[in-house]
Design a protein around this motif. Sequence first.
Motif, PDB file in Angstrom:
ATOM      1  N   ASP A  81       0.464  -1.048  -0.397  1.00 37.96           N
ATOM      2  CA  ASP A  81       0.035  -0.188  -0.461  1.00 37.96           C
ATOM      3  C   ASP A  81       1.081   1.457   0.138  1.00 37.96           C
ATOM      4  O   ASP A  81       0.469   2.267  -0.860  1.00 37.96           O
ATOM      5  N   GLN A  82       1.410   1.264   0.951  1.00 36.10           N
ATOM      6  CA  GLN A  82       2.793   2.436   0.794  1.00 36.10           C
ATOM      7  C   GLN A  82       3.968   2.405  -0.618  1.00 36.10           C
ATOM      8  O   GLN A  82       4.242   3.907  -0.770  1.00 36.10           O
ATOM      9  N   PHE A  83       4.048   1.599  -1.094  1.00 35.96           N
ATOM     10  CA  PHE A  83       4.903   1.116  -2.232  1.00 35.96           C
ATOM     11  C   PHE A  83       4.089   2.293  -3.255  1.00 35.96           C
ATOM     12  O   PHE A  83       4.161   3.048  -4.202  1.00 35.96           O
ATOM     13  N   HIS A  84       2.201   1.679  -3.764  1.00 38.31           N
ATOM     14  CA  HIS A  84       1.402   2.361  -4.511  1.00 38.31           C
ATOM     15  C   HIS A  84       1.155   3.765  -4.280  1.00 38.31           C
ATOM     16  O   HIS A  84       1.004   4.397  -5.182  1.00 38.31           O
ATOM     17  N   ALA A  85       1.165   4.118  -3.098  1.00 33.45           N
ATOM     18  CA  ALA A  85       0.727   4.922  -2.907  1.00 33.45           C
ATOM     19  C   ALA A  85       1.888   6.501  -3.362  1.00 33.45           C
ATOM     20  O   ALA A  85       2.015   7.168  -3.665  1.00 33.45           O
ATOM     21  N   ALA A  86       3.538   5.816  -3.501  1.00 34.34           N
ATOM     22  CA  ALA A  86       4.682   6.057  -2.806  1.00 34.34           C
ATOM     23  C   ALA A  86       4.903   6.509  -4.696  1.00 34.34           C
ATOM     24  O   ALA A  86       5.543   7.541  -5.357  1.00 34.34           O
ATOM     25  N   VAL A  87       4.588   5.700  -5.806  1.00 37.77           N
ATOM     26  CA  VAL A  87       4.638   5.435  -7.178  1.00 37.77           C
ATOM     27  C   VAL A  87       3.248   6.987  -7.663  1.00 37.77           C
ATOM     28  O   VAL A  87       4.013   7.319  -8.507  1.00 37.77           O
ATOM     29  N   THR A  88       2.685   6.413  -7.261  1.00 39.30           N
ATOM     30  CA  THR A  88       1.584   7.605  -7.175  1.00 39.30           C
ATOM     31  C   THR A  88       1.465   8.768  -7.165  1.00 39.30           C
ATOM     32  O   THR A  88       1.316   9.728  -7.878  1.00 39.30           O
ATOM     33  N   ALA A  89       1.949   9.160  -5.854  1.00 36.40           N
ATOM     34  CA  ALA A  89       2.939  10.720  -5.939  1.00 36.40           C
ATOM     35  C   ALA A  89       3.921  11.397  -6.416  1.00 36.40           C
ATOM     36  O   ALA A  89       4.015  12.365  -6.867  1.00 36.40           O
ATOM     37  N   GLU A  95       4.607   4.752 -15.250  1.00 37.71           N
ATOM     38  CA  GLU A  95       3.916   3.064 -15.815  1.00 37.71           C
ATOM     39  C   GLU A  95       4.736   2.955 -14.088  1.00 37.71           C
ATOM     40  O   GLU A  95       6.184   3.540 -14.045  1.00 37.71           O
ATOM     41  N   VAL A  96       4.153   1.727 -13.742  1.00 37.11           N
ATOM     42  CA  VAL A  96       4.875   0.821 -12.896  1.00 37.11           C
ATOM     43  C   VAL A  96       4.460  -0.413 -13.355  1.00 37.11           C
ATOM     44  O   VAL A  96       2.871  -0.625 -12.950  1.00 37.11           O
ATOM     45  N   HIS A  97       5.349  -1.389 -12.990  1.00 34.70           N
ATOM     46  CA  HIS A  97       4.736  -3.222 -13.482  1.00 34.70           C
ATOM     47  C   HIS A  97       5.295  -3.724 -12.626  1.00 34.70           C
ATOM     48  O   HIS A  97       6.895  -3.752 -12.081  1.00 34.70           O
ATOM     49  N   ASP A 104      11.428  -7.066  -8.462  1.00 31.84           N
ATOM     50  CA  ASP A 104       9.960  -7.252  -8.572  1.00 31.84           C
ATOM     51  C   ASP A 104       9.438  -5.965  -9.209  1.00 31.84           C
ATOM     52  O   ASP A 104       8.114  -6.230 -10.020  1.00 31.84           O
ATOM     53  N   TYR A 105      10.018  -4.952  -9.305  1.00 32.38           N
ATOM     54  CA  TYR A 105       9.131  -4.203 -10.280  1.00 32.38           C
ATOM     55  C   TYR A 105      10.017  -2.931 -11.331  1.00 32.38           C
ATOM     56  O   TYR A 105      11.424  -3.012 -11.447  1.00 32.38           O
ATOM     57  N   VAL A 106       9.608  -2.673 -12.605  1.00 31.39           N
ATOM     58  CA  VAL A 106      10.077  -1.902 -13.529  1.00 31.39           C
ATOM     59  C   VAL A 106       8.983  -0.469 -13.574  1.00 31.39           C
ATOM     60  O   VAL A 106       7.694  -0.375 -13.259  1.00 31.39           O
ATOM     61  N   LEU A 107       9.906   1.164 -13.275  1.00 28.20           N
ATOM     62  CA  LEU A 107       9.105   1.784 -13.446  1.00 28.20           C
ATOM     63  C   LEU A 107       9.331   3.216 -13.996  1.00 28.20           C
ATOM     64  O   LEU A 107      10.677   2.364 -14.692  1.00 28.20           O
ATOM     65  N   LYS A 108       9.169   3.562 -15.270  1.00 31.86           N
ATOM     66  CA  LYS A 108       9.293   4.433 -16.094  1.00 31.86           C
ATOM     67  C   LYS A 108       8.778   5.785 -15.508  1.00 31.86           C
ATOM     68  O   LYS A 108       7.156   6.125 -15.094  1.00 31.86           O
ATOM     69  N   LEU A 109      10.005   6.430 -16.507  1.00 33.51           N
ATOM     70  CA  LEU A 109      10.141   7.930 -15.546  1.00 33.51           C
ATOM     71  C   LEU A 109      10.207   8.705 -16.894  1.00 33.51           C
ATOM     72  O   LEU A 109      11.100   8.019 -17.386  1.00 33.51           O
ATOM     73  N   LEU A 125      12.490   7.812  -1.651  1.00 29.16           N
ATOM     74  CA  LEU A 125      13.465   6.958  -1.594  1.00 29.16           C
ATOM     75  C   LEU A 125      12.283   7.607   0.330  1.00 29.16           C
ATOM     76  O   LEU A 125      12.456   7.030   0.970  1.00 29.16           O
ATOM     77  N   ARG A 126      12.673   8.773  -0.169  1.00 28.11           N
ATOM     78  CA  ARG A 126      11.506   9.933   1.384  1.00 28.11           C
ATOM     79  C   ARG A 126      11.041   8.871   1.677  1.00 28.11           C
ATOM     80  O   ARG A 126       9.969   8.745   2.741  1.00 28.11           O
ATOM     81  N   ARG A 127       9.596   8.129   0.661  1.00 24.84           N
ATOM     82  CA  ARG A 127       8.449   7.755   0.148  1.00 24.84           C
ATOM     83  C   ARG A 127       8.430   6.031   1.452  1.00 24.84           C
ATOM     84  O   ARG A 127       7.348   5.566   1.664  1.00 24.84           O
ATOM     85  N   ILE A 128       9.618   5.489   0.356  1.00 22.12           N
ATOM     86  CA  ILE A 128       9.008   3.981   1.051  1.00 22.12           C
ATOM     87  C   ILE A 128      10.341   3.542   0.877  1.00 22.12           C
ATOM     88  O   ILE A 128      11.606   3.561   0.697  1.00 22.12           O
ATOM     89  N   GLU A 129      10.436   2.147   1.634  1.00 19.00           N
ATOM     90  CA  GLU A 129      11.931   1.862   1.583  1.00 19.00           C
ATOM     91  C   GLU A 129      12.370   0.383   0.807  1.00 19.00           C
ATOM     92  O   GLU A 129      11.184  -0.271   0.195  1.00 19.00           O
ATOM     93  N   LEU A 130      13.314   0.408   0.256  1.00 16.87           N
ATOM     94  CA  LEU A 130      13.901  -0.039  -1.056  1.00 16.87           C
ATOM     95  C   LEU A 130      14.659  -0.994  -0.546  1.00 16.87           C
ATOM     96  O   LEU A 130      15.544  -0.327  -0.331  1.00 16.87           O
ATOM     97  N   TYR A 131      15.116  -2.357  -1.595  1.00 19.64           N
ATOM     98  CA  TYR A 131      16.300  -2.638  -0.858  1.00 19.64           C
ATOM     99  C   TYR A 131      17.348  -2.921  -2.354  1.00 19.64           C
ATOM    100  O   TYR A 131      18.304  -2.241  -1.870  1.00 19.64           O
ATOM    101  N   ASP A 132      17.040  -2.399  -3.706  1.00 16.80           N
ATOM    102  CA  ASP A 132      17.837  -1.756  -4.369  1.00 16.80           C
ATOM    103  C   ASP A 132      16.928  -1.215  -5.933  1.00 16.80           C
ATOM    104  O   ASP A 132      15.930  -1.709  -6.903  1.00 16.80           O
TER     105      ASP A 132
END
Length: 153
Positions: A81-89, A95-97, A104-109, A125-132
Amino acid sequence: MLDDRDRRILTLLQTDAETPVTEIAAAVALSPSACSRRIARLRDDGYLLGTSARLDRRKLNLPTTIFLLVRTGRHAEEWLDQFHAAVTAIPEIVEVHRLTGNFDYVLKLVLPNVEYYDTVYKQLLRRIELYDMSAHISMETVKLSAALPTHHL
């Protein structure tokens, strides 16, 4: 069930949704009123989800495309839920797949330049913790189409 005329109508509307119904009707050998009824049925049946405008990215100062591959160590519902909110903001993430495989995901910027990637990176990174994360700059767009093939119907 859709027939060949319905598929051709969908294809024409994907090319230019502002095409007059008289032109679409002529292209699919229907009267304008019969064509209009088919378009209404396609909309009612959920094949047409809406109409949108394509904008010129260069005129909007967004010529740069970066694909961001993301790995996470967490998959709990709260994190998702936090990840979805972070990328939506972040509007530059268009795009996010969710993927199978090593990431786990590919994001188009879409960005004004490569340097702006750091701004989006820090926002994420301020919105969500990511491993790599691994960013890949697109050097050339070989094919870009929002049109979907209709021959599988």
